[in-house]
Design an enzyme around this catalytic site. Sequence first.
Site, PDB file in Angstrom:
ATOM      1  CG  ASP A   1      44.088  39.593  36.140  1.00 35.63           C
ATOM      2  OD1 ASP A   1      43.445  39.872  35.227  1.00 35.63           O
ATOM      3  OD2 ASP A   1      45.101  38.871  36.601  1.00 35.63           O
TER       4      ASP A   1
ATOM      5  CE  LYS B   1      42.275  52.280  49.014  1.00 34.09           C
ATOM      6  NZ  LYS B   1      43.212  53.077  48.921  1.00 34.09           N
ATOM      7  N   GLY B   2      38.541  48.648  44.740  1.00 34.98           N
ATOM      8  CA  GLY B   2      37.947  48.455  44.120  1.00 34.98           C
ATOM      9  C   GLY B   2      36.722  48.164  43.545  1.00 34.98           C
TER      10      GLY B   2
ATOM     11  CB  VAL C   1      39.272  47.261  33.136  1.00 39.03           C
ATOM     12  CG1 VAL C   1      39.213  46.745  31.264  1.00 39.03           C
ATOM     13  CG2 VAL C   1      39.177  46.595  33.758  1.00 39.03           C
TER      14      VAL C   1
ATOM     15  CE  LYS D   1      41.804  42.267  32.732  1.00 38.53           C
ATOM     16  NZ  LYS D   1      43.151  42.613  33.464  1.00 38.53           N
TER      17      LYS D   1
ATOM     18  CD  GLU E   1      37.795  41.211  44.455  1.00 42.04           C
ATOM     19  OE1 GLU E   1      37.456  42.840  44.067  1.00 42.04           O
ATOM     20  OE2 GLU E   1      38.793  40.782  44.510  1.00 42.04           O
ATOM     21  CG  ASP E   2      38.059  45.390  41.856  1.00 37.90           C
ATOM     22  OD1 ASP E   2      38.302  43.384  41.931  1.00 37.90           O
ATOM     23  OD2 ASP E   2      38.666  46.634  42.069  1.00 37.90           O
TER      24      ASP E   2
HETATM   25  P1  IMP Z   1      43.566  37.920  41.138  1.00 34.67           P
HETATM   26  O1  IMP Z   1      44.068  37.740  42.706  1.00 34.67           O
HETATM   27  O2  IMP Z   1      45.556  37.816  40.511  1.00 34.67           O
HETATM   28  O3  IMP Z   1      42.576  37.448  40.463  1.00 34.67           O
HETATM   29  O4  IMP Z   1      43.899  40.517  40.676  1.00 34.67           O
HETATM   30  C1  IMP Z   1      42.802  40.195  42.093  1.00 34.67           C
HETATM   31  C2  IMP Z   1      43.181  41.814  41.790  1.00 34.67           C
HETATM   32  O5  IMP Z   1      43.682  42.867  40.840  1.00 34.67           O
HETATM   33  C3  IMP Z   1      41.776  42.756  41.414  1.00 34.67           C
HETATM   34  O6  IMP Z   1      40.391  43.344  42.417  1.00 34.67           O
HETATM   35  C4  IMP Z   1      42.061  44.482  41.057  1.00 34.67           C
HETATM   36  O7  IMP Z   1      42.842  44.994  42.604  1.00 34.67           O
HETATM   37  C5  IMP Z   1      43.153  43.947  40.763  1.00 34.67           C
HETATM   38  N1  IMP Z   1      43.000  44.041  39.294  1.00 34.67           N
HETATM   39  C6  IMP Z   1      43.536  43.069  38.468  1.00 34.67           C
HETATM   40  N2  IMP Z   1      43.568  43.072  36.766  1.00 34.67           N
HETATM   41  C7  IMP Z   1      43.216  44.699  36.184  1.00 34.67           C
HETATM   42  C8  IMP Z   1      42.336  45.377  36.078  1.00 34.67           C
HETATM   43  O8  IMP Z   1      42.591  44.980  35.134  1.00 34.67           O
HETATM   44  N3  IMP Z   1      42.411  46.456  36.006  1.00 34.67           N
HETATM   45  C9  IMP Z   1      42.482  46.536  38.155  1.00 34.67           C
HETATM   46  N4  IMP Z   1      42.897  46.311  38.335  1.00 34.67           N
HETATM   47  C10 IMP Z   1      42.997  45.159  38.185  1.00 34.67           C
HETATM   48 MG    MG Z   2      39.713  43.921  44.373  1.00 38.47          MG
END
Ligand code: IMP
Ligand code: MG
Length: 173
Positions: free
Chosen positions: A101, A41-42, A151, A129, A97-98
């Site tokens: 990470d 949803k982000g 965040v 990040k 994407e939002d």
């Molecule tokens: P990744 O697969 O580790 O890159 O994480 C991606 C997803 O984790 C993002 O699309 C977010 O939904 C969630 N996420 C990662 N860091 C944050 C944060 O700081 N705040 C809120 N959601 C996060």
């Molecule tokens: Mg996301």
Amino acid sequence: MAEKISVLISEEAVAERIHEMAVQISRDYEGRQIHMICVLKGGVFFMTELSKHVEVPCSLDFMAVSSYGDSTVSSGIVKIQKDLDESIEGKDVLVVEDIVDSGRTLSWLLKALQQRKPNSLKLCTLLDKPDRRRFDITVDYTGFEVPDVFVVGYGLDYQQRYRNLPYIGAVEI
Ligand code: IMP
Ligand code: MG
């Protein structure tokens, strides 16, 4: 319990940056149509705002994947919760994407989408990040790089809350 949220990126700064990104994207996709895929949803607040300012023809679709539970720590599992409505074959796809990470979700998702034979596939994220990256992915458009803090706002949640904040805030957990 209410968490303490401090403003990291103001509403005005977010709006201005998204507008700049739309100008850049419109230039890069001149003469083509963009098929934007919002990662729910982000990504929804970002995609609606970005698409309003893009000046090339644009179609929208939505997908939901999850790698996090209701936690700030990744579970390591990526699952399709909702698939796209339309085929992306032959289309110029821009994934919106939002936040990127670790990159786990996107590295998995981009591979899955590539197998569906789009004409092109690019990634646009509001936040990045970089310190947390563990999976090697190419981010084509980044709104802001943020430090390794949790965040919220502008689509991002903490336990499903705060998505509706008009700015990017940092949670003091
Ligand atoms: P990744 O697969 O580790 O890159 O994480 C991606 C997803 O984790 C993002 O699309 C977010 O939904 C969630 N996420 C990662 N860091 C944050 C944060 O700081 N705040 C809120 N959601 C996060
Ligand atoms: Mg996301």
